[in-house]
Design an enzyme around this catalytic site. Structure first.
Site, PDB file in Angstrom:
ATOM      1  N   SER A   1      61.647  34.664  37.169  1.00  0.00           N
ATOM      2  CA  SER A   1      62.031  33.438  36.448  1.00  0.00           C
ATOM      3  C   SER A   1      60.786  32.896  35.742  1.00  0.00           C
ATOM      4  O   SER A   1      60.330  31.797  35.992  1.00  0.00           O
ATOM      5  CB  SER A   1      62.647  32.389  37.384  1.00  0.00           C
ATOM      6  OG  SER A   1      61.642  31.786  38.170  1.00  0.00           O
ATOM      7  N   ILE A   2      60.235  33.749  34.870  1.00  0.00           N
ATOM      8  CA  ILE A   2      59.038  33.362  34.115  1.00  0.00           C
ATOM      9  C   ILE A   2      59.376  32.177  33.192  1.00  0.00           C
ATOM     10  O   ILE A   2      58.575  31.257  33.016  1.00  0.00           O
ATOM     11  CB  ILE A   2      58.490  34.550  33.278  1.00  0.00           C
ATOM     12  CG1 ILE A   2      58.321  35.803  34.141  1.00  0.00           C
ATOM     13  CG2 ILE A   2      57.217  34.176  32.529  1.00  0.00           C
ATOM     14  CD1 ILE A   2      57.238  35.773  35.181  1.00  0.00           C
TER      15      ILE A   2
ATOM     16  N   LEU B   1      60.228  32.341  29.838  1.00  0.00           N
ATOM     17  CA  LEU B   1      59.744  32.519  28.456  1.00  0.00           C
ATOM     18  C   LEU B   1      58.458  31.774  28.142  1.00  0.00           C
ATOM     19  O   LEU B   1      58.280  31.238  27.043  1.00  0.00           O
ATOM     20  CB  LEU B   1      60.840  32.126  27.450  1.00  0.00           C
ATOM     21  CG  LEU B   1      61.969  33.112  27.237  1.00  0.00           C
ATOM     22  CD1 LEU B   1      62.814  32.707  26.024  1.00  0.00           C
ATOM     23  CD2 LEU B   1      61.487  34.551  27.055  1.00  0.00           C
TER      24      LEU B   1
ATOM     25  N   CYS C   1      68.123  34.429  25.112  1.00  0.00           N
ATOM     26  CA  CYS C   1      67.525  33.086  25.267  1.00  0.00           C
ATOM     27  C   CYS C   1      68.624  32.060  25.482  1.00  0.00           C
ATOM     28  O   CYS C   1      69.651  32.089  24.809  1.00  0.00           O
ATOM     29  CB  CYS C   1      66.744  32.710  24.015  1.00  0.00           C
ATOM     30  SG  CYS C   1      65.288  33.705  23.812  1.00  0.00           S
TER      31      CYS C   1
ATOM     32  N   ASN D   1      68.909  43.763  28.671  1.00  0.00           N
ATOM     33  CA  ASN D   1      67.938  42.833  29.245  1.00  0.00           C
ATOM     34  C   ASN D   1      68.221  42.714  30.744  1.00  0.00           C
ATOM     35  O   ASN D   1      69.084  43.416  31.267  1.00  0.00           O
ATOM     36  CB  ASN D   1      68.074  41.473  28.552  1.00  0.00           C
ATOM     37  CG  ASN D   1      66.746  40.727  28.493  1.00  0.00           C
ATOM     38  OD1 ASN D   1      66.032  40.671  29.493  1.00  0.00           O
ATOM     39  ND2 ASN D   1      66.420  40.169  27.354  1.00  0.00           N
ATOM     40  N   THR D   2      67.519  41.840  31.416  1.00  0.00           N
ATOM     41  CA  THR D   2      67.785  41.607  32.845  1.00  0.00           C
ATOM     42  C   THR D   2      69.186  40.994  33.000  1.00  0.00           C
ATOM     43  O   THR D   2      69.777  40.516  32.027  1.00  0.00           O
ATOM     44  CB  THR D   2      66.767  40.611  33.427  1.00  0.00           C
ATOM     45  OG1 THR D   2      66.815  39.416  32.647  1.00  0.00           O
ATOM     46  CG2 THR D   2      65.361  41.165  33.409  1.00  0.00           C
TER      47      THR D   2
ATOM     48  N   GLY E   1      65.345  49.896  34.636  1.00  0.00           N
ATOM     49  CA  GLY E   1      65.153  50.675  35.855  1.00  0.00           C
ATOM     50  C   GLY E   1      64.444  51.999  35.746  1.00  0.00           C
ATOM     51  O   GLY E   1      64.492  52.792  36.690  1.00  0.00           O
TER      52      GLY E   1
HETATM   53  C1  LIG Z   1      58.365  39.670  34.419  1.00  0.00           C
HETATM   54  C2  LIG Z   1      59.332  40.015  33.319  1.00  0.00           C
HETATM   55  C3  LIG Z   1      59.272  39.315  32.117  1.00  0.00           C
HETATM   56  C4  LIG Z   1      60.162  39.632  31.081  1.00  0.00           C
HETATM   57  N1  LIG Z   1      60.081  38.957  29.899  1.00  0.00           N
HETATM   58  C5  LIG Z   1      60.903  39.316  28.866  1.00  0.00           C
HETATM   59  C6  LIG Z   1      60.777  38.694  27.606  1.00  0.00           C
HETATM   60  O1  LIG Z   1      59.917  37.840  27.366  1.00  0.00           O
HETATM   61  N2  LIG Z   1      61.650  39.073  26.629  1.00  0.00           N
HETATM   62  C7  LIG Z   1      62.597  40.038  26.814  1.00  0.00           C
HETATM   63  O2  LIG Z   1      63.347  40.355  25.887  1.00  0.00           O
HETATM   64  N3  LIG Z   1      62.722  40.656  28.012  1.00  0.00           N
HETATM   65  C8  LIG Z   1      61.899  40.317  29.022  1.00  0.00           C
HETATM   66  N4  LIG Z   1      62.002  40.962  30.220  1.00  0.00           N
HETATM   67  C9  LIG Z   1      63.029  42.012  30.388  1.00  0.00           C
HETATM   68  C10 LIG Z   1      62.452  43.422  30.168  1.00  0.00           C
HETATM   69  O3  LIG Z   1      61.944  43.570  28.866  1.00  0.00           O
HETATM   70  C11 LIG Z   1      63.538  44.486  30.414  1.00  0.00           C
HETATM   71  O4  LIG Z   1      64.583  44.311  29.481  1.00  0.00           O
HETATM   72  C12 LIG Z   1      64.140  44.396  31.813  1.00  0.00           C
HETATM   73  O5  LIG Z   1      63.151  44.076  32.744  1.00  0.00           O
HETATM   74  C13 LIG Z   1      64.848  45.690  32.236  1.00  0.00           C
HETATM   75  O6  LIG Z   1      63.969  46.777  32.257  1.00  0.00           O
HETATM   76  P1  LIG Z   1      63.217  47.260  33.621  1.00  0.00           P
HETATM   77  O7  LIG Z   1      64.275  47.431  34.654  1.00  0.00           O
HETATM   78  O8  LIG Z   1      62.523  48.532  33.234  1.00  0.00           O
HETATM   79  O9  LIG Z   1      62.268  46.180  33.976  1.00  0.00           O
HETATM   80  C14 LIG Z   1      61.139  40.663  31.257  1.00  0.00           C
HETATM   81  C15 LIG Z   1      61.169  41.348  32.489  1.00  0.00           C
HETATM   82  C16 LIG Z   1      60.282  41.049  33.510  1.00  0.00           C
HETATM   83  C17 LIG Z   1      60.358  41.831  34.788  1.00  0.00           C
END
Ligand SMILES: Cc1cc2nc3c(=O)[nH]c(=O)nc-3n(C[C@H](O)[C@H](O)[C@H](O)COP(=O)(O)O)c2cc1C
Length: 301
Positions: free
Chosen positions: A67-68, A70, A126, A188-189, A240
């Site tokens: 829960s950064i 943005l 967002c 995205n997440t 992932g």
């Molecule tokens: C700590 C953290 C910060 C993130 N910040 C952003 C962000 O600013 N903008 C964005 O589009 N996605 C953000 N994401 C999402 C990642 O870009 C990615 O879409 C998501 O984590 C899924 O991929 P992963 O499972 O490989 O982490 C963030 C993810 C994490 C873990």
């Protein structure tokens, strides 16, 4: 195996990109960044954002919940103080932009338009403050408007990074394509919540967060396989990825590129190994070009 692809006028030396928010603004580990197909910088908004209070990350067996919020210094600081330090990057610089209104996103593009950037990735996850915090990308009408307006003012390629829950991701994907998106990133997440039972309140300072990491691959892969049959624009798979085998799964399902996120937080050098392993895998099998394996598996879902 030749990993190079030219897609929509952009030369990608390999299919591995660094996902937004997990490699900062590209100011550190430049030697690693230069090995990848590109870096997608942390999402910037028009005005600076301070982000959420701590704790900001919760770890569990299958990944993390962040829960950064943005946190970012805003577009003016990014343009004047960060971008000049990225001019000599030897790979694609993709700038992630976001905002809580269509106007904010358009103003951001206008501010950055003369800069040397390979593409924009619009972070459609967002929250829209006016609509009670739902993500911009969950509303098909807003997605349509963002893409339409953005395409009017930029010639740079646009990557639409779509949310995948609390909306119909297939409908959203189609809308981004119909309104001029050049690429689509899935996903995205997805939202998550953790409770601290001792304190009888949510664990994360931002209350809820976004779940990422290994568990997400299975959902994201499903979406990639499904959506790439429905749209024609290139799909970027994200979620992932832990190693080159995960990258191959995405490529087999039709993603032309992938993004690696959470793994970078564990080991910022790991992408170099993944790219090397991918090359070796292809060499052992005498596969000359990465194009031979993209979408290799026909999946009807
Ligand atoms: C700590 C953290 C910060 C993130 N910040 C952003 C962000 O600013 N903008 C964005 O589009 N996605 C953000 N994401 C999402 C990642 O870009 C990615 O879409 C998501 O984590 C899924 O991929 P992963 O499972 O490989 O982490 C963030 C993810 C994490 C873990």
């Amino acid at each position: 195996m030749n990993l190079n692809q030219k897609i929509k006028g952009i030369n990608f030396k390999n299919p591995v990109l660094l996902a937004s928010g997990t490699y900062g603004f590209g100011l550190k580990f430049k030697e690693v960044i230069n090995l990848t197909g590109g870096i997608i910088t942390k999402t910037i908004t028009f005005k600076p954002m301070i982000g959420n209070p701590p704790p900001r990350i919760y770890e569990f067996e299958g990944g993390i919940i962040n829960s950064i919020g943005l946190e970012n210094p805003g577009v003016k600081y990014f343009k004047n103080k960060i971008l000049p330090n990225l001019k000599n990057l030897n790979t694609n610089l993709i700038v992630s932009i976001g905002g809580n209104s269509v106007k904010e996103i358009i103003d951001l593009i206008k501010t950055l338009e003369d800069e040397i950037i390979s593409a924009y990735e619009i972070n459609l996850s967002c929250p829209n403050v006016k609509e009670g915090g739902i993500n911009l990308g969950q509303n098909p009408l807003i997605v349509e408007k963002i893409l339409k307006e953005a395409k009017k003012i930029t010639k740079k390629p646009i990557i639409a990074k779509i949310p995948s829950v609390f909306c119909n991701p297939i409908e959203i994907a189609k809308i981004t394509e119909n309104n001029g998106a050049d690429f689509i990133t899935i996903t995205n997440t997805i939202p998550g919540l953790v409770i601290n039972i001792e304190r009888e309140k949510p664990f994360l300072g931002g209350i809820s967060g976004g779940i990422s990491g290994p568990f997400l691959k299975y959902y994201s892969l499903y979406l990639v396989a499904k959506i790439r049959k429905i749209i024609k624009i290139p799909v970027i798979g994200c979620g992932g990825i832990r190693d080159y085998k995960d990258v191959l799964e995405y490529l087999f399902c039709g993603a032309m590129l992938v993004e690696i996120g959470t793994l970078n937080l564990v080991n910022p050098f790991i992408v170099a190994k993944i790219i090397k392993d991918l090359k070796e895998w292809g060499k052992e099998r005498r596969i000359k070009n990465i194009k031979k394996i993209i979408g290799k598996i026909e999946i009807e879902i």
